[in-house]
Design an enzyme around this catalytic site. Structure first.
Site, short mmCIF file in Angstrom:
data_model
loop_
_atom_site.label_atom_id
_atom_site.label_comp_id
_atom_site.label_asym_id
_atom_site.label_seq_id
_atom_site.Cartn_x
_atom_site.Cartn_y
_atom_site.Cartn_z
N GLY A 94 -1.65 5.89 -7.22
CA GLY A 94 -1.62 7.08 -7.08
C GLY A 94 -1.08 7.16 -5.33
O GLY A 94 -0.60 6.38 -4.83
N ASN A 95 -1.49 8.34 -4.82
CA ASN A 95 -1.23 8.52 -3.35
C ASN A 95 -2.08 9.42 -2.59
O ASN A 95 -2.89 10.09 -3.47
CB ASN A 95 0.31 8.89 -3.07
CG ASN A 95 0.71 10.16 -4.20
OD1 ASN A 95 0.11 11.23 -3.62
ND2 ASN A 95 1.51 10.15 -4.85
N HIS A 96 -1.78 9.96 -1.54
CA HIS A 96 -2.93 10.78 -0.86
C HIS A 96 -2.70 12.28 -0.85
O HIS A 96 -3.37 13.02 -0.12
CB HIS A 96 -2.82 10.30 0.67
CG HIS A 96 -3.28 8.86 1.05
ND1 HIS A 96 -4.73 8.64 0.76
CD2 HIS A 96 -2.57 7.95 1.37
CE1 HIS A 96 -4.57 7.10 1.10
NE2 HIS A 96 -3.49 7.08 1.34
N SER A 97 -1.73 12.63 -1.67
CA SER A 97 -1.37 14.07 -1.73
C SER A 97 -2.51 14.97 -2.39
O SER A 97 -3.38 14.49 -3.07
CB SER A 97 -0.42 14.43 -2.53
OG SER A 97 -0.11 15.73 -2.95
N ALA A 140 3.92 14.88 -4.97
CA ALA A 140 4.43 13.36 -4.48
C ALA A 140 4.31 12.35 -5.68
O ALA A 140 3.04 12.09 -6.12
CB ALA A 140 3.05 12.85 -3.66
#
Ligand code: PMT
Length: 397
Positions: free
Chosen positions: A206-209, A274
């Site tokens: 995943g990512n930090h969005s 994102a």
């Protein structure tokens, strides 16, 4: 807002304390401010504070008991370029929606020719109550603008949606309103948040969005009169509005399928999510066990949702992409603008302190399809959303 005549209605909720600061902001922006208070609101903020800051007498009752002077609601309604009711309690919203008129503030609302805007504030369960949502719908139909409440800590100690929008945000809404007080029509599809690409039932890429940027754009679009289809990856953000349809998805493939289902009904697409560019080639149905050696796994490419929308649009549909860059920012963003055949790209860089992932602020550079550049300095994501929606609303003009 030089010379704009803002009539400010204050109703009885704890958030009324923020109104002193709002009046100061409006006065600094050279607006004229007059205030009407409900009797209940005087328990939360003193009329003396309100009259001193607004530099005008405050009216509370239909007539002044000491002088016998009648406070003419029709005169107030004629005077105002806009009637802002903040904070707007559930009680006042209910009465406005259903034609009940038992105080000066309500009589003024029912006499208004120009726009009325409400900024609700209440506890989170009240803010989600079907009765309030029904009343929002009625107010919307009557042409009333709604500045959605924000999420955060509430006076009750609970945490959630229902906080009065911050005074700066309300002032921005008013500025946007005065820039173009015509309400827009049309549907905007917005993608927001991260995507999660599962490796097994407990792990994902995943990512930090946080989803804040996409939700802020949705708020701005709703306040300008657009209908919004918001497709969001996993997020804690909340937003309720009669003209909002929210679709929660998890992976890039889920997001693409939702976009494919909704795209041909949309006039604009704003792709702020994102999206993970790759996903694990396989996702195990059971938890992958640790072993002694290294672990390798292969990734396959995810579909590019923005490119799909751009390649599958009519001449009328406009496509706005985002670019999140760490280096060679402008070059990379311009390359995406052309490669994906976009009408506009919104560049943000992880080099800018306090911008991009997670926080409430962002700093962006916008390029239109002719590479014309607009820079928006560090400011709230909501303000950035308002600026973007203002630009989009000029596309067809
Ligand atoms: O959510 P917040 O915490 O508020 O943070 C906001 C943000 C930083 C996530 C947001 O402002 C932002 O930059 N979003 C785009 C992030 C991104 O994926 O950028 P990109 O340069 O990798 O992608 C370019 C564009 O293609 C984006 O519009 C993206 O949505 C789209 N894309 C990318 C990959 C993919 N498989 N499908 C896509 O549609």
């Amino acid at each position: 807002m030089y010379g704009k005549r803002i009539l400010l209605g204050i109703t009885g909720g704890i958030a009324a304390y923020k109104i002193a600061y709002l009046i100061r902001i409006l006065k600094k922006k050279e607006a004229e401010v007059k205030c009407i208070m409900t009797p209940a609101s005087c328990d939360f903020i003193s009329p003396l504070v309100v009259s001193t800051l607004s530099e005008n007498e405050v009216s509370i009752e239909f007539w002044d008991k000491s002088s016998g002077k009648w406070n003419n609601h029709v005169d107030y309604a004629k005077w105002a370029n806009v009637f802002l009711i903040a904070p707007a309690t559930m009680n006042t919203i209910g009465k406005m929606a259903n034609g009940l008129c038992d105080n000066l503030l309500l009589a003024t609302y029912f006499s208004m020719k120009n726009k009325t805007i409400v900024a609700p504030a209440m506890d989170l369960d009240m803010y989600k109550h079907p009765s309030l949502l029904r009343n929002f719908e009625l107010l919307k139909r009557d042409g009333v603008g709604i500045i959605p409440a924000e999420s955060g800590e509430l006076a009750s100690g609970l945490f959630g949606e229902g906080r009065l929008s911050e005074p700066e945000t309300i002032a921005s809404y008013l500025e946007a309103f005065f820039k173009s007080d015509t309400q827009c029509e049309g549907k905007i599809l917005i993608t927001a948040g991260p995507t999660y690409e599962h490796m097994d039932p407990v792990r994902y890429l995943g990512n930090h969005s946080s989803g804040k940027m996409g939700f802020s754009i949705a708020k701005a679009a709703l306040s300008k009169g657009y209908s919004v289809d918001l497709i969001t990856g996993p997020t804690k953000q909340e937003l309720i509005h009669p003209n909002l349809r929210r679709f929660d998805v998890v992976s890039a493939n889920d997001m693409l399928h939702k976009v494919q289902e909704l795209w041909d009904k949309s006039n604009y697409g704003i792709f702020s999510a994102a999206v993970a560019d790759y996903r694990p080639a396989e996702s195990s149905e059971i938890k992958i066990k640790k072993n002694d050696g290294e672990m390798n796994f292969s990734l396959v490419k995810n579909p590019d949702i923005l490119s799909w929308a751009s390649n599958n649009r009519s001449n009328q549909q406009k496509v706005i992409g985002f670019a999140l860059e760490t280096n060679n920012e402008e070059e990379n963003a311009l390359s995406k603008l052309e490669r994906k055949n976009l009408d506009m790209i919104v560049l943000n860089s992880t080099q800018d302190e306090g911008a991009t992932f997670g926080g409430d602020l962002n700093k962006v550079t916008i390029f239109d399809k002719n590479r014309n550049k607009t820079e928006l300095p560090l400011q709230s994501k909501l303000n950035i959303g308002i600026e973007l929606i203002n630009i989009i609303s000029t596309f067809d003009a």
